[in-house]
Design a protein around this motif. Structure first.
Motif, PDB file in Angstrom:
ATOM      1  N   THR A  89       0.274  -7.308  -5.141  1.00  0.00           N
ATOM      2  CA  THR A  89      -0.618  -6.072  -5.524  1.00  0.00           C
ATOM      3  C   THR A  89      -0.010  -4.912  -4.888  1.00  0.00           C
ATOM      4  OG1 THR A  89      -2.548  -7.570  -5.870  1.00  0.00           O
ATOM      5  CG2 THR A  89      -2.704  -5.262  -5.864  1.00  0.00           C
ATOM      6  N   GLY A  90       0.337  -3.981  -5.719  1.00  0.00           N
ATOM      7  CA  GLY A  90       0.962  -2.667  -5.311  1.00  0.00           C
ATOM      8  C   GLY A  90      -0.513  -1.606  -5.754  1.00  0.00           C
ATOM      9  N   ILE A  91      -0.711  -0.918  -4.678  1.00  0.00           N
ATOM     10  CA  ILE A  91      -1.416   0.360  -5.049  1.00  0.00           C
ATOM     11  C   ILE A  91      -0.668   1.527  -4.735  1.00  0.00           C
ATOM     12  CG2 ILE A  91      -3.526  -1.178  -4.889  1.00  0.00           C
ATOM     13  CD1 ILE A  91      -4.045   0.778  -2.280  1.00  0.00           C
ATOM     14  N   ASP A  92      -1.115   2.648  -5.520  1.00  0.00           N
ATOM     15  CA  ASP A  92      -0.599   4.077  -5.122  1.00  0.00           C
ATOM     16  C   ASP A  92      -1.490   4.926  -5.680  1.00  0.00           C
ATOM     17  OD1 ASP A  92       2.470   4.841  -4.072  1.00  0.00           O
ATOM     18  OD2 ASP A  92       1.314   6.414  -5.223  1.00  0.00           O
ATOM     19  N   ILE A  93      -1.488   6.228  -5.118  1.00  0.00           N
ATOM     20  CA  ILE A  93      -2.581   7.260  -5.517  1.00  0.00           C
ATOM     21  C   ILE A  93      -1.963   8.054  -6.634  1.00  0.00           C
ATOM     22  CG2 ILE A  93      -1.987   8.942  -3.923  1.00  0.00           C
ATOM     23  CD1 ILE A  93      -5.557   8.029  -4.813  1.00  0.00           C
ATOM     24  N   GLU A  94      -0.518   8.053  -6.679  1.00  0.00           N
ATOM     25  CA  GLU A  94      -0.015   8.664  -7.600  1.00  0.00           C
ATOM     26  C   GLU A  94       0.414   7.880  -9.136  1.00  0.00           C
ATOM     27  OE1 GLU A  94       1.065  11.825  -7.493  1.00  0.00           O
ATOM     28  OE2 GLU A  94       0.241  12.304  -5.455  1.00  0.00           O
ATOM     29  N   GLN A 119      -4.240   1.919  -9.534  1.00  0.00           N
ATOM     30  CA  GLN A 119      -4.138   3.270  -8.919  1.00  0.00           C
ATOM     31  C   GLN A 119      -5.585   3.213  -7.764  1.00  0.00           C
ATOM     32  OE1 GLN A 119      -4.949   6.524 -11.393  1.00  0.00           O
ATOM     33  NE2 GLN A 119      -4.063   7.802 -10.043  1.00  0.00           N
ATOM     34  N   ALA A 120      -5.141   3.613  -6.682  1.00  0.00           N
ATOM     35  CA  ALA A 120      -6.309   3.480  -5.602  1.00  0.00           C
ATOM     36  C   ALA A 120      -5.580   4.254  -4.293  1.00  0.00           C
ATOM     37  CB  ALA A 120      -6.367   2.187  -5.301  1.00  0.00           C
ATOM     38  N   SER A 121      -6.413   4.582  -3.622  1.00  0.00           N
ATOM     39  CA  SER A 121      -6.272   5.196  -2.136  1.00  0.00           C
ATOM     40  C   SER A 121      -6.209   4.055  -1.008  1.00  0.00           C
ATOM     41  CB  SER A 121      -7.134   6.295  -1.847  1.00  0.00           C
ATOM     42  OG  SER A 121      -7.148   6.650  -0.460  1.00  0.00           O
ATOM     43  N   LEU A 154       0.767  -1.246  -0.041  1.00  0.00           N
ATOM     44  CA  LEU A 154      -0.002  -0.089   0.129  1.00  0.00           C
ATOM     45  C   LEU A 154       0.768   1.281  -0.050  1.00  0.00           C
ATOM     46  CD1 LEU A 154      -2.603  -1.050   2.607  1.00  0.00           C
ATOM     47  CD2 LEU A 154      -2.587  -1.474   0.113  1.00  0.00           C
ATOM     48  N   GLY A 155       0.638   2.095  -1.079  1.00  0.00           N
ATOM     49  CA  GLY A 155       1.509   3.197  -1.077  1.00  0.00           C
ATOM     50  C   GLY A 155       3.004   2.727  -1.853  1.00  0.00           C
ATOM     51  N   CYS A 156       2.724   1.848  -2.701  1.00  0.00           N
ATOM     52  CA  CYS A 156       4.094   1.294  -3.468  1.00  0.00           C
ATOM     53  C   CYS A 156       5.025   2.014  -4.161  1.00  0.00           C
ATOM     54  CB  CYS A 156       3.371   0.047  -4.337  1.00  0.00           C
ATOM     55  SG  CYS A 156       2.792   0.707  -5.963  1.00  0.00           S
ATOM     56  N   GLY A 157       4.558   3.355  -4.403  1.00  0.00           N
ATOM     57  CA  GLY A 157       5.713   4.429  -4.998  1.00  0.00           C
ATOM     58  C   GLY A 157       6.193   3.562  -6.137  1.00  0.00           C
ATOM     59  N   GLY A 158       7.319   4.045  -6.510  1.00  0.00           N
ATOM     60  CA  GLY A 158       8.243   3.455  -7.600  1.00  0.00           C
ATOM     61  C   GLY A 158       8.772   1.909  -7.555  1.00  0.00           C
ATOM     62  N   GLY A 159       8.005   1.148  -6.614  1.00  0.00           N
ATOM     63  CA  GLY A 159       8.213  -0.321  -6.718  1.00  0.00           C
ATOM     64  C   GLY A 159       9.362  -0.794  -5.845  1.00  0.00           C
ATOM     65  N   ASP A 160      10.087  -0.036  -5.162  1.00  0.00           N
ATOM     66  CA  ASP A 160      11.384  -0.557  -4.501  1.00  0.00           C
ATOM     67  C   ASP A 160      10.872  -1.841  -3.658  1.00  0.00           C
ATOM     68  OD1 ASP A 160      12.613   1.577  -5.387  1.00  0.00           O
ATOM     69  OD2 ASP A 160      12.716   2.769  -3.453  1.00  0.00           O
TER      70      ASP A 160
END
Length: 200
Positions: free
Chosen positions: A49-54, A80-82, A28-34
């Motif tokens: 599963t990675g989600i991010d709002i940006e 893309q999700a909150s 949650l809030g995976c950003g650039g995938g680090d």
């Protein structure tokens, strides 16, 4: 470029994920995938599963998936999700990770995050890391500033413990806390981690 602290944080979270025995994971809030790129290489994980709002962060993470072997890349999906909204299709995961993300939320959004994650999605384990404000002087951060301009808060260890223990008690989890990175004998670690385990 990955800093020594960021690398230590990712290694600590990967180790904690392995300890949970998780097969499916939410970042949650995976950003650039680090984190998710590292976790995708763990053979025991079958779905990530990675989600991010940006959207820009998700594009960066998507581009980096090409760095993975095909079998690891096939395990990953991004959306893309909150993280403060309940998502029925994200229920039932074994583990959820929130790595240096909660401090980017306005304090008023923490209750929404708690409800969405712990009351609705209810993963078997939740791993949360956040800066330890007590360590900031060691890093040269002035008392009137946060480490990052996007932070809404940075908590001392006692404040983080109180939040984590309250969340655990309200939603049927146990929680343990750990220092991450360089550790000061009086001030604790540069970052701090809470590992929640659902009861029953």
């Amino acid at each position: 470029m990955t800093t020594a602290l960021h690398d230590a944080r990712l290694r600590a979270v990967c180790a904690a994920v392995r300890d949970t025995g998780a097969r499916t994971l939410l970042d949650l809030g995976c950003g650039g995938g680090d984190l998710i790129l590292r976790l995708a290489l763990l053979p025991d994980l079958s779905r990530l599963t990675g989600i991010d709002i940006e959207q820009a962060s998700l594009r960066a993470a998507q581009a980096r998936l090409s760095e993975l072997p095909p079998e690891a890349r096939a395990k990953v999906q991004l959306a893309q999700a909150s993280m403060t909204a309940a998502h029925p299709n994200l229920r039932g995961y074994d583990c959820a990770c929130l790595v240096e993300t909660i401090e980017h939320l306005p304090l008023g959004d923490l209750n929404r995050l708690e409800h969405a994650l712990f009351a609705d999605m209810r993963p078997g384990h939740v791993i949360v890391t956040t800066p330890n404000a007590e360590f900031n002087p060691v890093l040269g951060v002035p008392a009137h500033r946060f480490r990052h301009p996007g932070h809404h808060f940075e908590w001392h260890r006692a404040r983080f413990a109180g939040w984590a223990e309250g969340v655990a008690a309200r939603h049927g989890y146990t929680v343990t806390r750990h220092d991450i990175g360089e550790t000061h004998p009086a001030l604790g670690g540069a970052s701090q981690m809470a590992v929640f385990a659902r009861l029953g």
